[in-house]
Scaffold this active site. Structure first.
Site, PDB file in Angstrom:
ATOM      1  N   GLN A 162      11.015  28.416  -2.201  1.00  0.00           N
ATOM      2  CA  GLN A 162      11.331  29.733  -3.241  1.00  0.00           C
ATOM      3  C   GLN A 162      12.065  29.203  -4.455  1.00  0.00           C
ATOM      4  OE1 GLN A 162      13.342  33.008  -1.235  1.00  0.00           O
ATOM      5  NE2 GLN A 162      12.504  32.082   0.750  1.00  0.00           N
ATOM      6  N   HIS A 192      -7.058  -9.807  -6.779  1.00  0.00           N
ATOM      7  CA  HIS A 192      -6.424  -8.729  -5.777  1.00  0.00           C
ATOM      8  C   HIS A 192      -7.703  -8.101  -5.022  1.00  0.00           C
ATOM      9  CE1 HIS A 192      -2.014  -9.205  -7.007  1.00  0.00           C
ATOM     10  NE2 HIS A 192      -2.708  -9.777  -8.045  1.00  0.00           N
ATOM     11  N   THR A 250      12.034  28.075   4.084  1.00  0.00           N
ATOM     12  CA  THR A 250      11.290  28.117   2.864  1.00  0.00           C
ATOM     13  C   THR A 250      11.943  28.208   1.379  1.00  0.00           C
ATOM     14  OG1 THR A 250      11.430  30.577   2.930  1.00  0.00           O
ATOM     15  CG2 THR A 250       9.617  29.492   4.302  1.00  0.00           C
ATOM     16  N   GLU A 262      -7.528  -6.174  -2.817  1.00  0.00           N
ATOM     17  CA  GLU A 262      -7.110  -4.872  -2.180  1.00  0.00           C
ATOM     18  C   GLU A 262      -7.503  -3.583  -3.117  1.00  0.00           C
ATOM     19  OE1 GLU A 262      -5.375  -7.501  -2.700  1.00  0.00           O
ATOM     20  OE2 GLU A 262      -3.574  -7.155  -4.010  1.00  0.00           O
ATOM     21  N   CYS A 265      -3.082 -13.642  -4.706  1.00  0.00           N
ATOM     22  CA  CYS A 265      -2.502 -14.160  -5.818  1.00  0.00           C
ATOM     23  C   CYS A 265      -1.089 -14.968  -5.859  1.00  0.00           C
ATOM     24  CB  CYS A 265      -1.980 -12.717  -6.832  1.00  0.00           C
ATOM     25  SG  CYS A 265      -1.870 -13.045  -8.386  1.00  0.00           S
TER      26      CYS A 265
HETATM   27  N1  GLN Z   1       3.385 -14.366 -10.597  1.00  0.00           N
HETATM   28  C1  GLN Z   1       2.061 -14.881 -10.301  1.00  0.00           C
HETATM   29  C2  GLN Z   1       1.559 -15.131 -11.870  1.00  0.00           C
HETATM   30  O1  GLN Z   1       1.680 -14.462 -12.742  1.00  0.00           O
HETATM   31  C3  GLN Z   1       1.481 -14.199  -9.429  1.00  0.00           C
HETATM   32  C4  GLN Z   1       1.120 -12.742  -9.912  1.00  0.00           C
HETATM   33  C5  GLN Z   1       0.699 -11.837  -8.821  1.00  0.00           C
HETATM   34  O2  GLN Z   1       0.984 -12.297  -7.480  1.00  0.00           O
HETATM   35  N2  GLN Z   1       0.195 -10.662  -9.175  1.00  0.00           N
HETATM   36  O3  GLN Z   1       0.418 -15.801 -11.996  1.00  0.00           O
END
Ligand code: GLN
Length: 559
Positions: free
Chosen positions: A206, A525, A202, A527, A399
């Site tokens: 502290q 993207h 710990t 994600e 991308c």
């Molecule tokens: N470099 C690429 C562009 O600018 C892809 C960018 C990325 O993968 N976010 O279009």
């Protein structure tokens, strides 16, 4: 009235403070309180958009692009923010506003520009009060805009860092200015396990609490990051030495599934305790929503089967560079009743030894080609895309990964030798990927890409359409380059499909191979919008194909 919960870190960075912050937010959200989150980043960059992922991890992209106008006449576009916002969005299922990421760069820039236009005429500009006032103003502006019941404020870095001082001082002032019972301070520290003596130690906690106290800050709660749950005697010791009640010492053990942390906190009474010190009416978590979260965690934990995904790329040395992609894959996998094992493959290695390509990629059930910038490792990434086309391995290009899939197709199928993106080779004989027209005039780097949420128009009858089940979706973008429409139309005559475009039909948003396994690339993207309870459609479709492909290979292996 908005309640403020500050989250600071001690001992070292990388403790998962973002997950702690998001989990605390979840405890309030499950109780029906409206939550918003701020992250203060002590670095001097205005936003993390120009940082190398190897240094800082992933850059998160918001749906909304914020016009940051520190003084009239100076405006900057901000949509790229700290990766912790991805964690907040995934846990809390809210779209974060870019102004919730307060960097030292933004704070100093505002104060200095205000000085130039004469806003502080006659006065000496100092860290206290001018910088600290600007920090407090920014925090309160978020409270004002989004009007949450509880506003969480995570301070990046570690207490004791020189850069973090103004933020900690601003917190001290806010705690003094706000009425009693309106603020809480949670301090997250490391409680290391010392193998040789078989004990949790710990002392670092502290010391770090003493550092905080020397700045006039007494934590209300201490979250101890350790490999295991903190036993009673360790909690007692931290309580005694750090001046907090024992019930306010909370374990933050290693977990296989991060989404379990709110449940671990709830079990230790953290939700009720924070409500108590914030004078919030005592509420229990909504039983239906609580049960849903328990089930969600179970869905992530229970599968026993793994699928293996290769992620060829160039930022493979640190796991944080692709965190939203990793999470999106996990969300999709949990829905398909499997877990994912991810092989991060540094593609420069393929360029040095092409034999590695087959060795590494023949083992996997799917390939995800990663986003990226610049030319290092790119030939190796193109080789991976060619491998997928040749062997019909389920493939998702994100991308840059989509652009390079197109390069691979042009080289292999259209026979365009030396085809490339002009980002990689400005003098390529076949510039099949080139700057977006509006990007050709832009020289400045920060915040100037095509950013944020844009409408994607999907073509019916494509694999992408099958994934979304809709013609129009909003997805998030971060790019300067795009697939050149003329080349794409030529490719369409040879088995490529343009499966999505922007509203104007000017920007190709997705491509796929017509009769050739499941090979899909998206310029956006997806994600960033994946949630543990709502996986991103292209990721879900990809993992479904991956599972099918794995079964097929198992069957073939038996025969
Ligand atoms: N470099 C690429 C562009 O600018 C892809 C960018 C990325 O993968 N976010 O279009």
């Amino acid at each position: 009235m908005v309640k403020y919960v500050f989250i600071t870190g001690g001992v070292l960075s990388g403790l998962g403070k973002g997950v702690v912050t998001a989990s605390i937010g979840k405890l309030f959200q499950l109780r029906g309180y409206k939550v918003d989150v701020i992250k203060c980043d002590p670095y001097l960059n205005v936003d993390p958009g120009t940082l190398n992922p190897l240094e800082h991890g992933e850059v998160f992209v918001c749906e909304y692009v914020w016009r940051f106008e520190p003084v009239k006449g100076y405006a900057f576009r901000i949509a790229e923010i700290d990766q912790d916002f991805g964690t907040y969005e995934r846990f809390l299922d809210i779209n974060m506003h870019p102004s919730n990421n307060i960097t030292s760069g933004q704070v100093y820039l505002s104060v200095i520009l205000k000085e130039r236009i004469g806003e502080y005429l006659g006065r000496t500009i100092q860290v206290i009060p001018h910088i600290t006032n600007e920090i407090k103003r920014r925090i309160r502006a978020v409270a004002e805009r989004s009007r949450p019941d509880v506003l969480l404020i995570e301070i990046g870095g570690t207490c004791g860092d020189i850069e973090a001082m103004p933020f900690l001082e601003a917190i001290r002032q806010m705690r003094l200015e706000e009425p009693r019972g309106n603020t809480a301070l949670v301090h997250v520290t490391l409680v290391p396990y010392l193998e040789t003596v078989g004990q949790l130690k710990t002392k670092p906690t502290q010391h770090s609490v003493k550092t905080l106290q020397s700045m006039g800050l007494q934590p209300d709660v201490i979250v101890g990051r350790a490999p295991m749950e903190l036993p009673d005697d360790v909690k007692e010791k931290i309580s005694l030495f750090c001046n907090v009640p024992k019930e306010a010492v909370i374990s933050d053990p290693n977990l296989e599934v991060v989404y379990e942390l709110p449940l671990i906190f709830e079990r230790q009474g953290l939700g009720d305790y924070l409500c108590k010190i914030l004078n919030l009416p005592p509420r229990k978590p909504d039983p239906v929503k609580f049960k849903q979260w328990i089930d969600l965690v179970e869905r992530f934990k229970s599968p026993t089967e793994y699928v293996r995904i290769a992620m060829p790329g160039k930022y493979c040395m640190i796991t944080d560079s692709y965190i939203s992609i990793n999470e999106a894959l996990k969300h999709a996998a949990a829905y398909c009743g499997v877990k994912v094992k991810i092989d991060l493959l540094e593609t420069e290695a393929f360029e040095e030894d092409p034999g590695l390509l087959d060795e590494k990629l023949s083992k996997v059930d799917g390939i995800l080609l990663t986003p990226g910038f610049g030319s290092r490792g790119v030939e190796g990434m193109i080789m991976a895309a060619e491998y997928a086309i040749e062997h019909k391995v389920p493939f998702l290009g994100i991308c840059f990964g989509c652009q390079l899939l197109f390069v691979a197709f042009c080289r292999m199928v259209l026979g365009l030798k030396g085809a490339n993106s002009t980002e990689v080779n400005p003098s390529t004989p076949h510039p099949v990927v080139d700057l977006l027209p509006e990007q050709k005039r832009i020289e400045q780097k920060g915040g100037t890409m095509r950013l944020g949420g844009h409408l994607v128009v999907i073509r019916k009858g494509t694999r992408l359409y099958e994934a979304y089940g809709r013609e129009k979706v909003i997805e998030r973008f971060r790019h300067r380059y795009h697939i050149m429409p003329d080349y794409a139309r030529k490719a369409e005559e040879h088995g490529l499909i343009i499966s999505a475009q922007d509203e104007s039909g000017r920007i190709i948003n997705a491509i796929e191979l017509a009769s050739h396994g499941w090979i899909v690339g998206v310029q956006f993207h997806p994600e960033f919008k994946s949630r543990p309870n709502r996986p991103s459609p292209p990721y879900l479709a990809f993992i479904r194909e991956v599972v099918k492909y794995k079964r097929l290979r198992e069957k073939q292996a038996k025969h």
